[in-house]
Design an enzyme around this catalytic site. Structure first.
Site, PDB file in Angstrom:
ATOM      1  N   ASP A  55      18.555 -12.394  -0.170  1.00  0.00           N
ATOM      2  CA  ASP A  55      18.244 -11.352   0.801  1.00  0.00           C
ATOM      3  C   ASP A  55      19.504 -10.885   1.515  1.00  0.00           C
ATOM      4  O   ASP A  55      19.488 -10.576   2.704  1.00  0.00           O
ATOM      5  CB  ASP A  55      17.199 -11.837   1.821  1.00  0.00           C
ATOM      6  CG  ASP A  55      16.592 -10.668   2.616  1.00  0.00           C
ATOM      7  OD1 ASP A  55      16.731  -9.524   2.174  1.00  0.00           O
ATOM      8  OD2 ASP A  55      16.006 -10.927   3.691  1.00  0.00           O
ATOM      9  N   TYR A  56      20.600 -10.822   0.781  1.00  0.00           N
ATOM     10  CA  TYR A  56      21.861 -10.333   1.321  1.00  0.00           C
ATOM     11  C   TYR A  56      22.014  -8.844   1.018  1.00  0.00           C
ATOM     12  O   TYR A  56      23.003  -8.401   0.435  1.00  0.00           O
ATOM     13  CB  TYR A  56      23.032 -11.120   0.744  1.00  0.00           C
ATOM     14  CG  TYR A  56      23.290 -12.455   1.419  1.00  0.00           C
ATOM     15  CD1 TYR A  56      22.867 -12.717   2.718  1.00  0.00           C
ATOM     16  CD2 TYR A  56      23.984 -13.466   0.755  1.00  0.00           C
ATOM     17  CE1 TYR A  56      23.118 -13.938   3.327  1.00  0.00           C
ATOM     18  CE2 TYR A  56      24.246 -14.693   1.353  1.00  0.00           C
ATOM     19  CZ  TYR A  56      23.810 -14.914   2.644  1.00  0.00           C
ATOM     20  OH  TYR A  56      24.069 -16.115   3.262  1.00  0.00           O
TER      21      TYR A  56
END
Length: 681
Positions: free
Chosen positions: A313-314
């Site tokens: 989830d970067y």
């Protein structure tokens, strides 16, 4: 003498007004089209910032009008614009409101009447609106100047910037309903949270999509419309879909525009779902990328990917900052992109190529079953990370909480940045909302310094095999994502102790100043205290997580809000905190500054933030320098500083104790007197 003082003050203010340039206003969400968040105003300085007083407070009325359970699902992240002699902003429910900049009095309001029965995936939120002037229209005609806003129920609305009335020639009665292109599982799965952008007669809007729900989540197309008519111009799906089963790849964060080049810059997200990518093999271009498009046609100019095959989830949450910088080899137009990992990528604005080398470095492997990870990830080499990127035993908080935190972290995979999610549980640090978030960075073009807020906290992410996920009950404080269509659901939570403290040592939120040319961190400064989170208002100077951003001025100041209820000013050269202004509730929003009738104001949305666990409100607050004969009392200066509320409570408790002792003494004396009377009789 007082009259002379006032005359001199007026002359000084008029001089300041005459010297103000186009940067005196704040016409775009990020201050300018490129999101520099810089103002040339110099009236408020490190020497006089202590004389700031509250000029006015405006309440939207939502706190009184909306049900408490609805308000608990809001995030007040708006940043006002100063346009058409008004401050214009949006509420979490997409009401657009115009205020008098000097008094805060309401001038007009438009309510799109979104349903509060829906449950937006990312809560009720509106970060801002966009302003556009139709240079083809005659002066004085309706909707020559327009306000564009996106809504939580996926509409794009155009309003007359002077009156707030819908522009009848735009779409259907002033609005375009956006088709997400697929069936939604519920109405709030797809929404618009950030301000649209405009350029070359086009208005461009992104979208926010529920994370970790399903593989076949709505697509992430960015959509462009004719700014006059609302007719569709183009759409662009960032995710190249050859052999890829995934949704998302969308743009929920703010975008930037280079009007001269005719380019719009997109910070794109990770594909759906976030933490397992076995059905989306490869690097997943152009997700997790800075993407430059021709704003008139949507044609791809270039793209640069900051994370390959993201399973952390970067995504890119921050607005790309457009600046002209001194690279050491001359001045160059660039795109500055901060990330959740606390990296800063600096890219050539015409080509997208890194200005300084970016290395592909080996990262941890052995992902979950069915996962094929990228063997390398890109690491900038010139500008250092804005915060640490690994947690060790030495970083664990001390005291009674230490053993519990050591046990939690010791049971999880922890091999540093890009450790893959696992069924064992994986340490994600910086956390998935860490590093630099939607508040984005700010750039001082005069001194060539970049400023950004950073959040320091640990996420634990655990993959749950599908058979175990059926009927799974998520513990309190844990985020559960079914990731339908994959072999794993997921659970994510902050690493905290039994007492509720973050497991990593403070500071938990810092402002950072960076010399880009030298590739050097100039200073770190802790931002925020525990005053509005801890019992009894105890103000520990730990810093607080900072998803919001900053505003900088040529006067040498950096302004920011935090999770406690203060607007703060820092010395831009040293990072020293100089001033705090008390707010009704925390201002988890980007501040802005403007000049109005010769006086410089600083304003911030102060409505709290439900995801951060703050108190909730509905206000916008503005400060200015005290006028002659006006100023805060010593008592208000005391209680409006961090720890002041604790002092008030301590004084109140002390007075109550004194009163109790006095009452006991009076009763004792009366009882003794009665005994003496009885004995004498």
């Amino acid at each position: 003498m007082r009259s002379l003082y006032r005359l001199l003050a007026v002359l000084l203010l008029c001089a300041s007004s005459a010297m103000a340039s186009e940067h005196s206003a704040w016409e775009f969400w990020g201050g300018d089209r490129g999101g520099q968040r810089f103002s040339e105003l110099t009236q408020i300085t490190p020497d006089n910032v202590g004389n700031l007083v509250r000029a006015w407070t405006f309440h939207t009325g939502d706190l009184a009008a909306r049900a408490p359970e609805v308000m608990k699902r809001t995030k007040f992240e708006t940043t006002p614009l100063l346009v058409e002699d008004s401050l214009i902003f949006c509420s979490p429910f997409n009401e657009v409101i115009a205020l008098d900049p000097g008094s805060g009095a309401q001038k007009w309001r438009y309510d799109p009447k979104i349903s509060t029965a829906q449950r937006p995936a990312n809560r009720f939120v509106c970060r801002g609106v966009a302003y556009w002037v139709d240079d083809r229209a005659a002066e004085g005609t309706a909707c020559r100047s327009r306000i564009f806003t996106g809504t939580n129920d996926a509409r794009l609305i155009a309003l007359d910037a002077k009156t707030g009335k819908p522009c009848a020639d735009f779409g259907s009665g002033g609005e375009v309903r956006i088709d997400p292109g697929t069936r939604l599982e519920w109405p709030g799965e797809f929404q618009i949270t950030s301000a649209p952008v405009t350029g070359h007669g086009v208005v461009v809007v992104g979208s926010s999509i529920s994370d970790n729900r399903r593989v076949d989540a709505p697509g992430g197309a960015v959509r462009a419309y004719d700014a006059r008519t609302g007719q569709p111009r183009w759409s662009f799906d960032p995710l190249v879909r050859d052999g890829v089963a995934a949704g998302g790849g969308n743009v929920w964060a703010p975008m930037s525009v280079d009007e001269a080049r005719g380019l719009v810059f997109l910070p794109t997200t990770s594909p759906s779902p976030d933490f397992w990518g076995g059905k989306r093999p490869g690097n997943n271009e152009h997700a997790n990328s800075v993407v430059a498009l021709r704003i008139e046609t949507g044609e791809l100019a270039w793209a640069f990917q900051t994370v390959h095959h993201d399973v952390w989830d970067y995504d890119l949450p921050a607005q790309p900052t457009l600046a002209r910088i001194d690279t050491g080899d001359g001045m160059r137009d660039v795109v500055i992109q901060p990330t959740k990992q606390a990296f800063v990528f600096v890219l050539d604005r015409d080509t997208g190529k890194p200005v300084w080398p970016v290395e592909e470095r080996a990262v941890p492997q052995d992902g979950a079953e069915g996962e094929v990870l990228s063997p390398t990830q890109p690491f900038p080499t010139h500008v250092p990370p804005l915060m640490p990127q690994r947690i060790t035993a030495d970083d664990v908080v001390g005291g009674l909480d230490r053993s519990a935190c050591e046990k939690l972290l010791g049971a999880s995979r922890n091999e540093g940045l890009f450790t893959p999610p696992s069924t064992q549980g994986t340490v994600i640090y910086p956390m998935t909302g860490g590093g630099v978030n939607w508040g984005s960075a700010a750039f001082d073009p005069v001194n060539q310094i970049l400023y950004a807020n950073t959040s320091h906290a640990i996420h634990i992410v655990k993959l749950i095999p599908r058979e175990e996920a059926r009927g799974f009950s998520s513990p309190p404080g844990h985020d559960f994502g079914p990731q339908a269509g994959t072999p794993f659901a997921m659970s994510r939570w902050l690493a905290t102790s039994p007492l509720g403290m973050l497991c990593n040592k403070p500071p938990w939120g810092e402002m950072v100043a960076v010399d880009l040319k030298a590739g050097r961190i100039l200073w770190h400064s802790s931002v925020g205290t525990t005053e509005d989170l801890a019992p009894l208002g105890i103000a520990l100077h730990t810093g607080t997580p900072l998803v919001n951003g900053v505003a900088i001025t040529a006067g040498g100041l950096v302004f920011t809000g935090a999770v406690d209820a203060y607007l703060r000013a820092f010395d831009a050269k040293s990072g020293r905190e100089l001033w705090q202004g008390r707010l009704p509730v925390p201002g988890v929003a980007n501040p802005m500054t403007y000049l109005w009738k010769g006086e410089q104001y600083v304003a911030i949305g102060a409505g709290g933030h439900s995801e951060a666990g703050t108190s909730i409100g509905d206000s916008v607050v503005a400060f200015r320098l005290a006028r002659p004969g006006e100023g805060p009392s010593l008592w208000s200066r005391t209680i409006d500083r961090p720890g002041g509320r604790f002092l008030v409570k301590a004084v109140e408790a002390g007075l109550a104790l004194v009163a109790l002792v006095a009452l006991v003494a009076v009763l004792w004396r009366r009882r003794r007197a009665r005994r003496n009377v009885a004995a004498s009789s």
